[in-house]
Design a protein around this motif. Structure first.
Motif, PDB file in Angstrom:
ATOM      1  N   GLU A 279       0.829  -1.214   0.000  1.00 23.17           N
ATOM      2  CA  GLU A 279       0.000   0.000   0.000  1.00 23.17           C
ATOM      3  C   GLU A 279       0.861   1.261   0.000  1.00 23.17           C
ATOM      4  OE1 GLU A 279      -2.845  -0.285   3.229  1.00 23.17           O
ATOM      5  OE2 GLU A 279      -3.466  -2.257   2.511  1.00 23.17           O
ATOM      6  N   ALA A 280       1.972   1.235   0.736  1.00 20.05           N
ATOM      7  CA  ALA A 280       2.869   2.398   0.794  1.00 20.05           C
ATOM      8  C   ALA A 280       3.488   2.671  -0.583  1.00 20.05           C
ATOM      9  CB  ALA A 280       3.970   2.162   1.828  1.00 20.05           C
ATOM     10  N   VAL A 281       3.899   1.607  -1.277  1.00 18.92           N
ATOM     11  CA  VAL A 281       4.488   1.757  -2.613  1.00 18.92           C
ATOM     12  C   VAL A 281       3.436   2.284  -3.590  1.00 18.92           C
ATOM     13  CG1 VAL A 281       5.523   0.509  -4.568  1.00 18.92           C
ATOM     14  CG2 VAL A 281       6.258  -0.009  -2.244  1.00 18.92           C
ATOM     15  N   VAL A 282       2.229   1.739  -3.514  1.00 17.10           N
ATOM     16  CA  VAL A 282       1.140   2.191  -4.385  1.00 17.10           C
ATOM     17  C   VAL A 282       0.838   3.669  -4.143  1.00 17.10           C
ATOM     18  CG1 VAL A 282      -1.335   1.935  -4.882  1.00 17.10           C
ATOM     19  CG2 VAL A 282       0.115  -0.099  -4.678  1.00 17.10           C
ATOM     20  N   LEU A 283       0.841   4.071  -2.894  1.00 19.91           N
ATOM     21  CA  LEU A 283       0.609   5.469  -2.529  1.00 19.91           C
ATOM     22  C   LEU A 283       1.687   6.375  -3.146  1.00 19.91           C
ATOM     23  CD1 LEU A 283      -1.781   6.232  -0.716  1.00 19.91           C
ATOM     24  CD2 LEU A 283      -0.153   6.600   1.143  1.00 19.91           C
ATOM     25  N   LEU A 284       2.942   5.952  -3.033  1.00 21.55           N
ATOM     26  CA  LEU A 284       4.051   6.709  -3.632  1.00 21.55           C
ATOM     27  C   LEU A 284       3.871   6.847  -5.143  1.00 21.55           C
ATOM     28  CD1 LEU A 284       7.381   5.447  -1.984  1.00 21.55           C
ATOM     29  CD2 LEU A 284       6.429   7.741  -1.886  1.00 21.55           C
ATOM     30  N   ILE A 285       3.541   5.727  -5.782  1.00 24.50           N
ATOM     31  CA  ILE A 285       3.367   5.721  -7.243  1.00 24.50           C
ATOM     32  C   ILE A 285       2.239   6.672  -7.641  1.00 24.50           C
ATOM     33  CG2 ILE A 285       2.597   4.315  -9.205  1.00 24.50           C
ATOM     34  CD1 ILE A 285       4.189   1.972  -7.893  1.00 24.50           C
ATOM     35  N   ARG A 286       1.124   6.608  -6.923  1.00 21.35           N
ATOM     36  CA  ARG A 286      -0.026   7.470  -7.259  1.00 21.35           C
ATOM     37  C   ARG A 286       0.303   8.945  -7.053  1.00 21.35           C
ATOM     38  NH1 ARG A 286      -4.149   3.152  -5.643  1.00 21.35           N
ATOM     39  NH2 ARG A 286      -4.502   2.237  -7.687  1.00 21.35           N
ATOM     40  N   ARG A 287       1.176   9.228  -6.089  1.00 21.17           N
ATOM     41  CA  ARG A 287       1.585  10.609  -5.853  1.00 21.17           C
ATOM     42  C   ARG A 287       2.493  11.085  -6.992  1.00 21.17           C
ATOM     43  NH1 ARG A 287       4.700  11.333  -0.590  1.00 21.17           N
ATOM     44  NH2 ARG A 287       2.962  10.163   0.227  1.00 21.17           N
ATOM     45  N   LEU A 288       3.338  10.167  -7.495  1.00 16.28           N
ATOM     46  CA  LEU A 288       4.284  10.525  -8.557  1.00 16.28           C
ATOM     47  C   LEU A 288       3.621  10.565  -9.935  1.00 16.28           C
ATOM     48  CD1 LEU A 288       7.259   8.268  -7.435  1.00 16.28           C
ATOM     49  CD2 LEU A 288       7.207  10.761  -7.323  1.00 16.28           C
ATOM     50  N   HIS A 289       2.619   9.704 -10.135  1.00 14.94           N
ATOM     51  CA  HIS A 289       1.983   9.590 -11.450  1.00 14.94           C
ATOM     52  C   HIS A 289       0.491   9.385 -11.236  1.00 14.94           C
ATOM     53  CE1 HIS A 289       1.150   8.406 -15.517  1.00 14.94           C
ATOM     54  NE2 HIS A 289       2.422   8.403 -15.857  1.00 14.94           N
ATOM     55  N   THR A 290      -0.254  10.493 -11.214  1.00 13.77           N
ATOM     56  CA  THR A 290      -1.674  10.433 -10.852  1.00 13.77           C
ATOM     57  C   THR A 290      -2.522   9.590 -11.797  1.00 13.77           C
ATOM     58  OG1 THR A 290      -1.983  12.537 -12.000  1.00 13.77           O
ATOM     59  CG2 THR A 290      -1.693  12.637  -9.612  1.00 13.77           C
TER      60      THR A 290
ATOM     61  N   ARG B  98      12.454   9.031  -5.661  1.00 11.92           N
ATOM     62  CA  ARG B  98      13.391   9.543  -6.661  1.00 11.92           C
ATOM     63  C   ARG B  98      13.671   8.481  -7.732  1.00 11.92           C
ATOM     64  NH1 ARG B  98      18.333   9.227  -8.063  1.00 11.92           N
ATOM     65  NH2 ARG B  98      18.991   7.856  -6.387  1.00 11.92           N
ATOM     66  N   VAL B  99      13.902   7.245  -7.282  1.00 12.67           N
ATOM     67  CA  VAL B  99      14.194   6.169  -8.230  1.00 12.67           C
ATOM     68  C   VAL B  99      12.951   5.812  -9.045  1.00 12.67           C
ATOM     69  CG1 VAL B  99      14.952   3.771  -8.472  1.00 12.67           C
ATOM     70  CG2 VAL B  99      16.074   5.262  -6.810  1.00 12.67           C
ATOM     71  N   LEU B 100      11.819   5.672  -8.373  1.00 13.93           N
ATOM     72  CA  LEU B 100      10.581   5.331  -9.090  1.00 13.93           C
ATOM     73  C   LEU B 100      10.232   6.392 -10.127  1.00 13.93           C
ATOM     74  CD1 LEU B 100       8.221   3.933  -6.297  1.00 13.93           C
ATOM     75  CD2 LEU B 100       9.249   2.665  -8.186  1.00 13.93           C
ATOM     76  N   LYS B 101      10.445   7.663  -9.779  1.00 12.77           N
ATOM     77  CA  LYS B 101      10.120   8.764 -10.683  1.00 12.77           C
ATOM     78  C   LYS B 101      10.834   8.615 -12.022  1.00 12.77           C
ATOM     79  CE  LYS B 101       9.861  13.845 -10.498  1.00 12.77           C
ATOM     80  NZ  LYS B 101       8.694  13.939 -11.318  1.00 12.77           N
TER      81      LYS B 101
END
Length: 194
Positions: free
Chosen positions: A14-25, A113-116
């Protein structure tokens, strides 16, 4: 953009999904708790553009999950997010086909930073006929690909890591809407991008 997040710990997933959604809506995220669920997810949701993978899953051992995913998806970036220390599994993961290895303990800022770098959805099929739409680095890469240089050679010449070369090439291929070095080179020649 479709991202598969494969982690058997619900809180971490869930934390990773949250990060992804913040980076790429606009990202479409598919959450999976084991590797065996990937085939069904592809049938239901389609092919992933990026895969985030935890190494320790109920149906994997060591880097077996990376190898399996790399065989199934030869052109899809694989981001390993693991609780295991980098010195134990980073090299093994990269050799097995991962594009990057991130320790979960790195924290949200570093992981973001890496996911972005993998979620930068600047793919634009219209851009291929206009050399001005390519970055200076992308034009450099096209010349190097045309010269037949390997990722290692490119990394040495540009004084960057091989991982960074992979990320740049992945973005370039998306921008040009191609799947391989030879396609990129051919397109660059035929479209006058060199």
């Amino acid at each position: 953009m479709r991202i598969f997040v494969i982690d058997d710990h619900p809180l971490m997933r869930e934390a990773v999904v949250l990060l992804i959604r913040r980076l790429h809506t606009k990202a479409s995220v598919t959450e999976l708790d084991r590797l065996a669920a990937v085939t069904g997810a592809v049938e239901q949701d389609g092919m992933p553009d990026v895969i985030c993978l935890d190494l320790k899953l109920p149906d994997t051992h060591g880097v077996s999950g990376v190898r399996e995913l790399r065989q199934q998806f030869p052109d899809v970036p694989i981001v390993v997010l693991s609780a295991a220390p980098a010195e134990d599994f980073r090299d093994l993961s990269l050799e097995a086909g991962a594009d990057v290895y991130i320790e979960k303990s790195a924290g949200a800022t570093e992981i973001s930073r890496v996911l972005k770098s993998f979620l930068d959805d600047s793919s634009d099929p219209e851009a291929i006929t206009d050399p001005e739409k390519l970055s200076k680095r992308q034009k450099q890469l096209l010349v190097m690909l045309d010269r037949g240089m390997s990722n290692r050679d490119i990394a040495n010449e540009l004084q960057i890591s091989e991982h960074t070369v992979k990320v740049h090439l992945w973005r370039l291929f998306r921008r040009l809407n191609v799947k391989s070095r030879s396609q990129a080179s051919h397109l660059a020649r035929t479209q006058g991008l060199l």
